[in-house]
Every structure is written in C-alpha cells, then in structure tokens.
Scaffold this motif. Structure first.
Motif, PDB file in Angstrom:
ATOM      1  N   TYR A 132     181.365 -85.398  61.270  1.00 14.73           N
ATOM      2  CA  TYR A 132     182.494 -85.297  62.219  1.00 14.73           C
ATOM      3  C   TYR A 132     183.768 -84.737  61.447  1.00 14.73           C
ATOM      4  N   ARG A 161     172.892 -83.326  65.837  1.00 16.11           N
ATOM      5  CA  ARG A 161     173.886 -84.023  64.932  1.00 16.11           C
ATOM      6  C   ARG A 161     175.158 -83.274  64.708  1.00 16.11           C
ATOM      7  N   THR A 196     179.034 -83.360  67.246  1.00 17.04           N
ATOM      8  CA  THR A 196     180.110 -84.428  67.194  1.00 17.04           C
ATOM      9  C   THR A 196     181.438 -83.813  67.644  1.00 17.04           C
ATOM     10  N   ASN A 197     181.637 -82.501  67.432  1.00 16.90           N
ATOM     11  CA  ASN A 197     182.876 -81.883  68.085  1.00 16.90           C
ATOM     12  C   ASN A 197     182.436 -80.513  68.371  1.00 16.90           C
TER      13      ASN A 197
END
Length: 310
Positions: A48, A100, A103-104
């Motif tokens: 993240y 995974r 996230t962005n």
C-alpha cells in the motif's frame, strides 16, 4: 517516518523468513527452499505504501558511482530465489504477487514494468516467457489495464503459443552454405540447437565465443548427440557467404531459400534479438525457446549425463 517504518517492517519480515528458511540450509533442497519462498517472500511487504519503491533495500544497492544494481533489488531477488520451484507454483506465485501489488496504480505499474523487463526483455538474464505468461494473464484482470495494454498482452500471448515449450516446433526450409536444400524437421539428432544470427552483431560474436568455449557442447557435437544449426534469416547472399568463416565448420550453416521470408512475414519462429537460440529434442519438440545461456548450458550438462555417462 512512514517510509522508514514500512521498509523496516518488510526487512523484519525478510529476516524472520530467513531465520525460518536459511538456518537449516544444509537440510533443505533448492526445490523446497524455492517452494517456500514462492509462498512467503512478500510476507510483510507494504504494497500500500509507494514510498518503499524509492528505498535502496527495494530497488537494489548503489555502487560508488551511484548506479543501482537492479539485479540486487527485491523483485530480482524474488525471481532468482523461486527458480527451482515447479512451473505451476512459480506461475501462481507471480500472479498472486501482482494481485497483491494492485493496491494502487503506482505500485501496480512498478511491479508490471519490473516483471516486464526481467522476464521478457531480450537483454535480461532472468527472462522467461513461461513465467511472463502468468503476469500477462493477471494483467488482463487488473482495473488499471488500458486498451493499449490489452492489445499488447494479447499479442504477446499469441506469441507464447508459437513454438511453446513442450510442443512440436515449426518447420523451416533452408539452403546450406554448400547449396543443399533441406527442412529443419529432416535433421536427425538427439538434440538440435537452432541458432538464429545476424552477421556482425556484437552479441552474436560474444555468444558464439561462449558456445565454442563450452567443453560439454563440443563433446555432444563430437559424439553425434547434438547438431548445431545456424540460420541466417535475411537475404543478403554476399553477406551470408562472407560471414561463413565465423560459423564453426562442424555446424550446419544455412539461410532462407530465395524468395522466402519465414522469419519475418510468416513468423514461423520468433527472433526478438540476435542471436536467438532454440533447443529441440529428437522429435523436434521444443525444450528451450529463446534460450538463456545458463539454461542452455544446464541442458547440455543433462544431455551429457544422459548420453555420455556410461
């Protein structure tokens, strides 16, 4: 502060994993270690937090001139550490890693671009089309994929299906330097190394030096186990003849028949760089496609053990 905490958390996770994995290293096979790392390598990594992307611990150490050693970065280390796992495990691990990282967009793009270089760029010493295939399929499921991304990925996936490892290779018509015509599938050999080259290319010269300097390859050729087939895919006949002395005399040296463009127009074989090497078995099934030198020499050693150990 946030950046330092994120990096420290990932490093702590890596240290914990190292304690679990590498302490009994003399008791663990390469395969078992790679299997475990395929599942656990990214535990604790802050997907993240984009600040971690700037850390030396992630991108790789710098030398005295400030240049980054990208093969020392986290993604390259991950790819090297999982290499002894079976292919399905590696493909699942790669796809899960990219999931995974989704996230962005910035984190996702960094992983995509890194995987694209390491696994697909012709100059990468980690390139592996079978591994890259898992990344490309996962990219098609991402919310960040663009129309141009999709078009490129679908093109690459079509290329994967051409001469896929384990499948029957395409055939190829040729004319030798002596003027004899033939077809690739007519060559009888336990192993057939197909070496696509462009005269004068620096990498071709370097690769040829490595091949000629490999004693195992020379043993296999001398014993009649392996046939080396060099193929010039263009149509400058004078260049082909003038370069002939650079091809070993115990190799087949051949070119495209006049008026044919099997490599370019028909795309019978992919040639993403020069040289491009394929390794085929006696039934002309593909063992290695766009072979890396380390994997090629590994196959030579296996062939030596199989055919010459008695």
């Amino acid at each position: 502060m946030k950046k330092n905490i994120a990096i420290t958390a990932f490093l702590f996770a890596c240290m914990s994993l190292t304690a679990q994995i590498f302490r009994p290293i003399d008791q663990m096979s390469d395969e078992d270690r790679s299997l475990h790392l395929a599942e656990r390598f990214w535990d604790g990594f802050p997907f993240y937090d984009t600040a971690v992307l700037h850390s030396n611990e992630f991108i790789g150490p710098r030398d005295v001139f400030g240049s980054v050693n990208i093969y020392g970065g986290a993604i390259a280390r991950y790819l090297q550490l999982i290499q002894f796992a079976d292919l399905p495990t590696i493909q699942r691990s790669l796809a899960e890693t990219l999931r995974r990282a989704d996230t962005n967009e910035r984190m996702y793009r960094h992983f995509v671009e890194s995987f694209d270089f390491f696994l697909h760029d012709p100059i990468s010493r980690l390139r592996n089309e079978q591994w890259a295939e898992a990344i490309w399929h996962q990219m098609l499921e991402s919310r960040w994929v663009t129309f141009s991304d999709s078009a490129r990925i679908n093109f690459l996936l079509r290329q994967v299906d051409q001469n896929r490892v384990g499948s029957l290779s395409a055939d190829l018509e040729f004319v030798t330097i002596q003027g004899q015509r033939g077809r690739l599938h007519e060559i009888e050999a336990e192993l057939l190394m197909v070496y696509f080259y462009i005269p004068g290319c620096p990498q071709c010269r370097m690769t040829m030096e490595w091949l000629q300097g490999d004693s195992t390859l020379q043993e296999l050729i001398h014993a009649g186990i392996l046939t080396a087939f060099a193929f010039y895919p263009e149509h400058d006949f004078n260049l082909f003849r003038s370069y002939a002395s650079n091809i070993p005399s115990n190799w087949i040296n051949a070119r495209e028949p006049d008026g044919m463009s099997q490599m370019m127009e028909d795309a019978v074989f992919q040639m993403r760089g020069a040289p491009t090497i394929y390794l085929l078995d006696r039934d002309k099934k593909v063992i290695l496609k766009d072979a890396r030198m380390d994997l090629l020499f590994r196959e030579f050693e296996r062939a030596k053990q199989r055919f010459l150990s008695e």
